[in-house]
Design a protein around this motif. Structure first.
Motif, PDB file in Angstrom:
ATOM      1  N   THR A 134     123.843 172.940 101.312  1.00 48.02           N
ATOM      2  CA  THR A 134     124.175 174.129 100.532  1.00 48.02           C
ATOM      3  C   THR A 134     125.319 174.874 101.204  1.00 48.02           C
ATOM      4  OG1 THR A 134     121.842 174.358  99.909  1.00 48.02           O
ATOM      5  CG2 THR A 134     123.260 176.253  99.505  1.00 48.02           C
ATOM      6  N   GLY A 135     126.246 175.384 100.403  1.00 48.21           N
ATOM      7  CA  GLY A 135     127.315 176.193 100.969  1.00 48.21           C
ATOM      8  C   GLY A 135     126.828 177.570 101.371  1.00 48.21           C
ATOM      9  N   TYR A 136     126.154 178.251 100.430  1.00 50.08           N
ATOM     10  CA  TYR A 136     125.646 179.605 100.672  1.00 50.08           C
ATOM     11  C   TYR A 136     124.188 179.654 100.235  1.00 50.08           C
ATOM     12  CZ  TYR A 136     130.616 180.802 100.839  1.00 50.08           C
ATOM     13  OH  TYR A 136     131.952 180.842 101.148  1.00 50.08           O
ATOM     14  N   GLU A 137     123.286 179.876 101.161  1.00 50.34           N
ATOM     15  CA  GLU A 137     121.876 180.077 100.847  1.00 50.34           C
ATOM     16  C   GLU A 137     121.546 181.529 101.164  1.00 50.34           C
ATOM     17  OE1 GLU A 137     117.428 178.334 101.982  1.00 50.34           O
ATOM     18  OE2 GLU A 137     119.237 177.149 102.402  1.00 50.34           O
ATOM     19  N   ILE A 138     121.316 182.311 100.115  1.00 53.53           N
ATOM     20  CA  ILE A 138     121.100 183.748 100.250  1.00 53.53           C
ATOM     21  C   ILE A 138     119.664 184.039  99.806  1.00 53.53           C
ATOM     22  CG2 ILE A 138     122.009 186.026  99.717  1.00 53.53           C
ATOM     23  CD1 ILE A 138     124.066 184.143 100.976  1.00 53.53           C
ATOM     24  N   GLY A 182     122.890 169.172  96.449  1.00 50.25           N
ATOM     25  CA  GLY A 182     122.647 170.586  96.745  1.00 50.25           C
ATOM     26  C   GLY A 182     123.623 171.475  95.994  1.00 50.25           C
ATOM     27  N   TYR A 183     123.329 172.760  95.979  1.00 47.53           N
ATOM     28  CA  TYR A 183     124.131 173.720  95.235  1.00 47.53           C
ATOM     29  C   TYR A 183     125.137 174.410  96.145  1.00 47.53           C
ATOM     30  CZ  TYR A 183     121.260 173.131  91.108  1.00 47.53           C
ATOM     31  OH  TYR A 183     120.645 172.605  90.009  1.00 47.53           O
ATOM     32  N   ALA A 184     126.305 174.678  95.595  1.00 47.56           N
ATOM     33  CA  ALA A 184     127.301 175.437  96.351  1.00 47.56           C
ATOM     34  C   ALA A 184     126.752 176.822  96.692  1.00 47.56           C
ATOM     35  CB  ALA A 184     128.598 175.550  95.554  1.00 47.56           C
ATOM     36  N   TYR A 185     126.080 177.452  95.716  1.00 53.43           N
ATOM     37  CA  TYR A 185     125.484 178.779  95.908  1.00 53.43           C
ATOM     38  C   TYR A 185     124.021 178.723  95.470  1.00 53.43           C
ATOM     39  CZ  TYR A 185     130.368 180.303  96.019  1.00 53.43           C
ATOM     40  OH  TYR A 185     131.693 180.447  96.324  1.00 53.43           O
ATOM     41  N   PHE A 186     123.115 179.141  96.353  1.00 56.98           N
ATOM     42  CA  PHE A 186     121.689 179.154  96.046  1.00 56.98           C
ATOM     43  C   PHE A 186     121.133 180.520  96.423  1.00 56.98           C
ATOM     44  CE2 PHE A 186     117.252 177.701  97.540  1.00 56.98           C
ATOM     45  CZ  PHE A 186     116.688 178.049  96.322  1.00 56.98           C
ATOM     46  N   PHE A 187     120.601 181.249  95.425  1.00 57.81           N
ATOM     47  CA  PHE A 187     120.030 182.573  95.639  1.00 57.81           C
ATOM     48  C   PHE A 187     118.519 182.490  95.407  1.00 57.81           C
ATOM     49  CE2 PHE A 187     124.403 183.175  94.488  1.00 57.81           C
ATOM     50  CZ  PHE A 187     124.842 184.207  95.321  1.00 57.81           C
ATOM     51  N   TYR A 188     117.772 182.942  96.394  1.00 55.53           N
ATOM     52  CA  TYR A 188     116.311 182.873  96.336  1.00 55.53           C
ATOM     53  C   TYR A 188     115.733 184.253  96.645  1.00 55.53           C
ATOM     54  CZ  TYR A 188     111.525 181.916  97.874  1.00 55.53           C
ATOM     55  OH  TYR A 188     110.158 181.948  98.031  1.00 55.53           O
ATOM     56  N   GLN A 189     114.866 184.751  95.762  1.00 53.69           N
ATOM     57  CA  GLN A 189     114.175 186.022  95.940  1.00 53.69           C
ATOM     58  C   GLN A 189     115.155 187.147  96.278  1.00 53.69           C
ATOM     59  OE1 GLN A 189     110.392 185.609  98.018  1.00 53.69           O
ATOM     60  NE2 GLN A 189     110.371 187.780  98.518  1.00 53.69           N
ATOM     61  N   CYS A 190     116.250 187.206  95.542  1.00 53.10           N
ATOM     62  CA  CYS A 190     117.247 188.262  95.717  1.00 53.10           C
ATOM     63  C   CYS A 190     117.238 189.182  94.499  1.00 53.10           C
ATOM     64  CB  CYS A 190     118.648 187.655  95.873  1.00 53.10           C
ATOM     65  SG  CYS A 190     118.897 186.705  97.384  1.00 53.10           S
ATOM     66  N   LYS A 191     117.768 190.379  94.679  1.00 52.49           N
ATOM     67  CA  LYS A 191     117.893 191.283  93.541  1.00 52.49           C
ATOM     68  C   LYS A 191     119.008 192.292  93.796  1.00 52.49           C
ATOM     69  CE  LYS A 191     114.178 194.370  95.150  1.00 52.49           C
ATOM     70  NZ  LYS A 191     112.821 194.880  94.851  1.00 52.49           N
ATOM     71  N   ASN A 192     119.554 192.795  92.696  1.00 51.53           N
ATOM     72  CA  ASN A 192     120.582 193.834  92.741  1.00 51.53           C
ATOM     73  C   ASN A 192     121.814 193.388  93.534  1.00 51.53           C
ATOM     74  OD1 ASN A 192     118.664 195.564  91.437  1.00 51.53           O
ATOM     75  ND2 ASN A 192     117.764 196.005  93.431  1.00 51.53           N
ATOM     76  N   TYR A 222     122.602 174.938 110.558  1.00 54.15           N
ATOM     77  CA  TYR A 222     123.094 176.164 109.935  1.00 54.15           C
ATOM     78  C   TYR A 222     124.413 176.547 110.593  1.00 54.15           C
ATOM     79  CZ  TYR A 222     118.381 176.885 108.056  1.00 54.15           C
ATOM     80  OH  TYR A 222     117.194 176.748 107.405  1.00 54.15           O
ATOM     81  N   GLY A 223     125.434 176.817 109.778  1.00 55.53           N
ATOM     82  CA  GLY A 223     126.647 177.378 110.343  1.00 55.53           C
ATOM     83  C   GLY A 223     126.386 178.797 110.800  1.00 55.53           C
ATOM     84  N   PHE A 224     126.019 179.658 109.850  1.00 47.88           N
ATOM     85  CA  PHE A 224     125.624 181.030 110.154  1.00 47.88           C
ATOM     86  C   PHE A 224     124.173 181.199 109.710  1.00 47.88           C
ATOM     87  CE2 PHE A 224     130.152 181.082 109.712  1.00 47.88           C
ATOM     88  CZ  PHE A 224     130.620 182.034 110.604  1.00 47.88           C
ATOM     89  N   ASN A 225     123.306 181.607 110.602  1.00 43.63           N
ATOM     90  CA  ASN A 225     121.896 181.846 110.294  1.00 43.63           C
ATOM     91  C   ASN A 225     121.604 183.293 110.652  1.00 43.63           C
ATOM     92  OD1 ASN A 225     119.146 181.964 110.043  1.00 43.63           O
ATOM     93  ND2 ASN A 225     118.702 180.279 111.441  1.00 43.63           N
ATOM     94  N   LEU A 226     121.669 184.182 109.652  1.00 43.62           N
ATOM     95  CA  LEU A 226     121.657 185.615 109.921  1.00 43.62           C
ATOM     96  C   LEU A 226     120.503 186.287 109.187  1.00 43.62           C
ATOM     97  CD1 LEU A 226     125.483 186.146 109.435  1.00 43.62           C
ATOM     98  CD2 LEU A 226     124.272 185.935 111.608  1.00 43.62           C
ATOM     99  N   GLN A 227     119.537 186.752 109.943  1.00 37.69           N
ATOM    100  CA  GLN A 227     118.454 187.581 109.405  1.00 37.69           C
ATOM    101  C   GLN A 227     118.873 189.018 109.643  1.00 37.69           C
ATOM    102  OE1 GLN A 227     114.180 186.723 110.337  1.00 37.69           O
ATOM    103  NE2 GLN A 227     114.267 188.745 111.275  1.00 37.69           N
ATOM    104  N   VAL A 249     121.912 183.551 104.895  1.00 35.24           N
ATOM    105  CA  VAL A 249     121.785 184.986 105.112  1.00 35.24           C
ATOM    106  C   VAL A 249     120.504 185.425 104.433  1.00 35.24           C
ATOM    107  CG1 VAL A 249     122.894 187.233 104.832  1.00 35.24           C
ATOM    108  CG2 VAL A 249     124.302 185.172 105.101  1.00 35.24           C
ATOM    109  N   HIS A 250     119.606 186.073 105.163  1.00 40.42           N
ATOM    110  CA  HIS A 250     118.261 186.280 104.618  1.00 40.42           C
ATOM    111  C   HIS A 250     117.575 187.499 105.212  1.00 40.42           C
ATOM    112  CE1 HIS A 250     116.474 184.569 108.347  1.00 40.42           C
ATOM    113  NE2 HIS A 250     117.575 183.832 108.352  1.00 40.42           N
TER     114      HIS A 250
END
Length: 458
Positions: free
Chosen positions: A291-295, A326-336, A237-242, A262-263
């Motif tokens: 993945t580039g961005y896993e949010i 892999g995807y450049a942008y991957f959004f999982y269980q996000c909203k708004n 992980y480059g940035f692993n931010l909870q 970011v999660h």
């Protein structure tokens, strides 16, 4: 008689006030020497204690009176303990505390430097400086972290403290202040962040250690982080931010498995607490193999002007139909979320959402291409470059989806865009005239979705 008495009172008050002004404007200055014990010299409050030589405390402990300054003019303190009482340190970035000096209590400085602490391990120098001072500046070219703390981190930034360097605002990471791993040391992360801590203007090198985070939160749910102009490379992980209530701006993730992760907070494999009010701005993920961005598990947040380049695939070699993309942008269980003017270049898969709700993608730009050093085997076909699954109220205004460099790797019926929905989901995709390569037959809807209901062509 009363007039004479009043005259003398006025004169006395004037002298008293004048004396106080002179005292405050002329603080005491005492040069510390080795001629007598340290405790016999450091006895006055509001005093400049000047150290020009190596002062041997001979095992003694000295408590510095309140309001005083230790001013180092080429000198150093050794062999003892210094107890600070809001004690100000005035020194250039050179060693002023030997390895056998203990510091306790409270210390102040406009800027503190790791170089103040004499030690062969740069990790120890930085840890000592960030623990004692709330604003630490890196001045050397490279810092090699040869040890970890009790939690497995190279450096932990305490709550409310700042670690900064001189990193230039570019993507090359040249001429930076660099924190480097040392091979053979097992790191949980190179830098760990605590609530309300700040890192800025520096670069972190992970030396390609698999499973290691370039920047990670400490144990627990961290909030109010500020991360600005930081570059990381060579980690899983480059940035692993909870995190939540956090700002991430002008950061670069180079050559990691996942650029930005970011999660929210996890319990097992389930996000139990969502991260709110996370703002990412002008960030860049380069050559992220996965993945580039896993949010994941983020809500009420924005991404502005972020970019991904060469993410999700090999940087060199041959692609075949077994290659995992892999995807450049991957959004999982996000909203708004609002994702504004974010793009991908030379990424074979641009965007995926899974189990998300209410995300608007404004003016994305996806330039689908194979990297210059990557070939494709005979019969290779692209997989869906946009995959919206189990997601409700997803809006993508897609004015620009450039496919010219990979036309030979798909047919008119290849499902390049997949919309999969349940009875409760209603994602929509707006395709504008002038897009290149992709056709309506390349868009596949499954579940409760239909092209008539869920697609808009302009």
């Amino acid at each position: 008689m009363n007039k004479i008495y009043l005259f003398f009172v006025v004169i006395l008050l004037s002298v008293s006030v004048q004396g106080k002004v002179n005292t405050s404007n002329s603080p005491k200055r005492i040069e510390i020497t080795n001629d007598k014990p340290i405790n016999g010299q450091v006895i006055y409050a509001d005093t400049y204690y000047v150290i020009k030589d190596v002062i041997d405390l001979k095992g003694a402990s000295v408590s510095v009176p309140r309001g005083s300054t230790l001013k180092f003019e080429g000198g150093e303190m050794a062999n003892g303990k210094v107890i600070g009482n809001d004690t100000y340190i005035d020194a250039s970035p050179i060693a002023v505390f030997s390895e056998n000096i203990l510091l306790e209590g409270t210390f102040l400085a406009s800027e503190a430097y790791p170089e103040w602490f004499a030690d062969k391990d740069d990790a120890v120098k930085i840890r000592r400086s960030v623990e004692l001072f709330d604003n630490v500046k890196l001045t050397a070219k490279h810092y090699v972290l040869e040890s970890v703390d009790e939690n497995g981190y190279g450096v932990t930034i305490p709550s409310g403290h700042i670690l900064r360097g001189n990193r230039k605002a570019n993507n090359t990471m040249a001429d930076d202040q660099v924190l480097k791993m040392k091979r053979g040391i097992k790191y949980k992360a190179v830098v760990a962040l605590s609530t309300s801590s700040v890192i800025e203007n520096l670069t972190i090198w992970g030396e390609g250690v698999e499973g290691t985070a370039g920047v990670a939160t400490a144990t627990g749910f961290q909030s109010r982080l500020t991360i600005s102009n930081v570059g990381v490379s060579g980690c899983y992980y480059g940035f692993n931010l909870q995190t939540y209530l956090t700002s991430i701006s002008q950061c670069v993730a180079n050559y990691n498995q996942v650029g930005f992760y970011v999660h929210g907070s996890y319990t097992g494999n389930t996000i139990s607490v969502e991260g709110t009010s996370v703002n990412m701005s002008t960030c860049f993920a380069v050559d992220s193999r996965k993945t580039g961005y896993e949010i994941a598990g983020i809500t009420y947040s924005t991404m502005n002007n972020c970019a991904a380049d060469g993410c999700g695939a090999l940087t060199s070699g041959t692609l075949d139909n077994r290659t995992e993309i892999g995807y450049a942008y991957f959004f999982y269980q996000c909203k708004n979320l609002a994702v504004n003017s974010c793009g991908a270049e030379a990424c074979l898969a641009a965007l995926k959402t899974y189990n998300c709700k209410n995300i608007i993608f404004n003016s994305p730009s996806y330039l689908i291409a194979i990297r210059d050093k990557v070939n494709a085997s005979k019969g290779y076909q692209l997989q869906p470059i946009i995959n919206i699954s189990y997601s409700a109220y997803i809006e993508i205004n897609l004015p620009f989806l450039e496919m010219s460099r990979v036309k030979k790797y798909y047919t008119d019926r290849t499902p390049l865009v997949l919309l999969y929905g349940s009875a409760m989901s209603s994602p929509s995709l707006t395709i504008c005239n002038g897009y290149e390569g992709i056709k309506e037959s390349n868009i596949k809807t499954e579940g409760y979705l239909t092209k008539t209901k869920n697609l808009i062509f302009r």
